[in-house]
Design an enzyme around this catalytic site. Structure first.
Site, short mmCIF file in Angstrom:
data_model
loop_
_atom_site.label_atom_id
_atom_site.label_comp_id
_atom_site.label_asym_id
_atom_site.label_seq_id
_atom_site.Cartn_x
_atom_site.Cartn_y
_atom_site.Cartn_z
CG HIS A 117 -5.50 15.45 69.26
ND1 HIS A 117 -6.19 15.59 67.80
CD2 HIS A 117 -4.99 14.55 69.60
CE1 HIS A 117 -6.16 14.14 67.60
NE2 HIS A 117 -5.39 13.34 68.59
CG HIS A 358 -13.68 10.39 71.53
ND1 HIS A 358 -14.92 10.54 70.79
CD2 HIS A 358 -13.69 9.08 71.97
CE1 HIS A 358 -15.61 9.45 70.76
NE2 HIS A 358 -14.76 8.60 71.54
CB CYS A 359 -9.62 15.77 69.91
SG CYS A 359 -10.73 16.27 68.70
CB ALA A 360 -7.79 11.27 72.78
#
Ligand code: PLP
Length: 399
Positions: A117, A358-360
């Site tokens: 992100h 995982h911020c994806a």
């Protein structure tokens, strides 16, 4: 052989299995002692004092940038800007682009669908503020960059390509030289090296990018320092998104000038302690035998992890099965369990992993996975750690 003995956290937490190094790495005594030594012997502000400890601090700050230049194969240390982390680095870059009116409405920025992100949101902010377009390159079923899709989306409107070097979810290394070969002169090439710098040799000249950034805490330095590298011509061209303190040259009651590089992008008092921690982290990597040693440990553990994973029919692995194209990060998708539940069970046994997306998030949406359990290792892990992990996984029902 693992370097666990160099990391005091494991002496103080003997049962800890740390499999969350993609999130942040543990610190060797060499870094911890280096920070302590600096604070006890040389601590001072820099760029200002004539006295000895101010000069010593200045030298250490300079030395820290010199070692970064050496590791990234950069010839000019003035092109290196210290920030707080990767997120701050890319935001400093994108907001400076906006302030300098480098982009206009309908200009296009190309990202990949695996980006963290941190390398998506700053561009979406420019989309909101300026009206640029943000488009995503797909990846293949092998988790590699889809170059055919890149070719299709890389039209005349593309002004910037911003890609990660290594995915923080799949561990896949992207072949960025391929992008450079395909790109026009008028397109800026930005690289997020947050997950490559801790694991492998990264050479900005080889990648041929214009901008590169990474974060110190993922490569054994303390949290609070990030590195942003820009080509000098570009740095000179852009106006920093904010400026004060040391970033300022001359000030009158109604005007000011910016100072020279790199200071104009490092406003206020720099955190020299963090810079020292970065210096010590890279000196530690030198002392253990550079990335050759890191790769040697990782290859051995990767082999063993894959061996142990065989036979678990309800676990899917998000990866390309090409060991040479990846670093030591495994995302496991459990068909019968939510990753949060497994992470909780593992935590009870002293095993630290990361659950969820995982911020994806765009990557998970694209592949239709709800979440994954990310197991990420580093030079302090051992086969015994892997055994402990699989002992727990084997005891889950239907795994
Ligand atoms: C690929 C990638 N980029 C950027 C970041 C952001 O790093 P930081 O939180 O240190 O800014 C991360 C962190 O996980 C990452 O994995």
């Amino acid at each position: 052989m693992s370097l666990k003995k160099d990391f005091p956290i494991f002496k103080n937490n003997p049962d800890l299995v740390f499999f969350d190094s993609t999130s942040t790495t543990q610190k060797p005594s060499f870094v911890i002692d280096g920070i302590k030594h600096y604070l006890e012997n040389d601590y001072s502000n820099i760029h200002r004092g004539m006295y000895d400890i101010a000069q010593n601090s200045e030298k250490l700050y300079k030395k820290s940038k010199e070692i970064i230049a050496k590791f990234l194969w950069i010839s000019d240390t003035k092109e290196i800007i210290y920030t707080y982390n990767s997120t701050y680095a890319i935001n400093l870059f994108t907001s400076s682009l906006a302030r300098s009116k480098y982009l206009k409405a309908w200009d296009k920025v190309l990202l990949s669908i695996v980006e963290h992100h941190a390398n998506i949101v700053p561009w979406l902010i420019l989309k909101e503020e300026i009206g640029i377009e943000v488009e995503f390159i797909w990846i293949t079923d092998n988790y590699d960059l889809d170059l055919a899709d890149f070719d299709e989306k890389y039209d005349d409107k593309v002004k910037i390509i911003s890609l990660t070097n290594v995915s923080n979810v799949t561990g896949q290394i992207f072949n960025l030289s391929e992008i450079w070969r395909r790109k026009r002169e008028d397109t800026l090439f930005v690289v997020d090296a947050s997950q490559s710098v801790p694991h492998m040799r990264v050479d900005v000249k080889e990648i041929n990018c214009d901008v590169l950034f990474f974060t110190g805490h993922k490569v054994m330095a303390d949290s609070g320092i990030g590195v942003l590298w820009w080509k000098r011509d570009l740095l000179n061209e852009l106006t920093p998104s904010f400026s004060w303190g040391w970033a300022i040259g001359e000030v009158t009651c109604n005007s000011f000038t910016s100072s020279s590089l790199p200071d104009k992008f490092e406003p206020g008092t720099p955190n020299v302690t963090w810079a020292v921690s970065l210096l010590k982290a890279f000196q530690y990597i030198e002392s253990i035998g550079w990335f050759k040693k890191i790769e040697e440990i990782e290859d051995d553990l990767m082999e063993y992890f894959l061996e142990r994973l065989q036979g678990f029919e309800n676990i899917e692995l998000m990866w390309s099965y090409k060991k040479e194209n990846r670093v030591w990060v495994f995302s496991l998708v459990f068909n019968n369990y939510h990753s949060n539940d497994i992470a909780e069970i593992l935590a009870e046994k002293g095993i630290a992993v990361r659950a969820w997306k995982h911020c994806a998030h765009p990557l998970f949406t694209k592949f239709g996975y709800a979440n994954s359990l990310r197991v990420s290792l580093y030079i302090y892990n051992t086969k015994k750690d892997i055994d402990k992990f699989f002992d727990v996984i084997s005891n889950l029902k239907n795994s």
